[in-house]
Design a protein around this motif. Structure first.
Motif: not given
Length: 73
Positions: A47-48, A59, A61-62, A66
């Motif tokens: 994450e991040g 990046v 994310r989730g 993305k």
């Protein structure tokens, strides 16, 4: 005939040593995106985490990668 030694005028440096140290410290503190391309949106990551290649900024994310296209403006 006696020759006269020519001397260049002493000009003060444009930047002090402290100015240079401050600039280097600022640049070292900036995040750099590693040059890497995730294999797919489901590739492993944390994450991040972020990275880039010549065309996209990625990046994680989730639970997935993305990306955003890079373009001039």
């Amino acid at each position: 005939m006696a020759s006269i030694a020519r001397r260049s005028p002493k000009l003060p440096p444009a930047h002090s040593p402290q100015d240079v140290r401050d600039a280097v410290a600022t640049l070292e503190d900036r995040p750099r995106a590693p040059e890497k391309t995730p294999v797919s949106s489901n590739a492993d990551g944390y994450e991040g985490e972020f990275c880039s290649d010549g065309d996209y900024f990625y990046v994680f994310r989730g639970g997935q990668w993305k990306r955003a296209a890079l373009s001039t403006f």
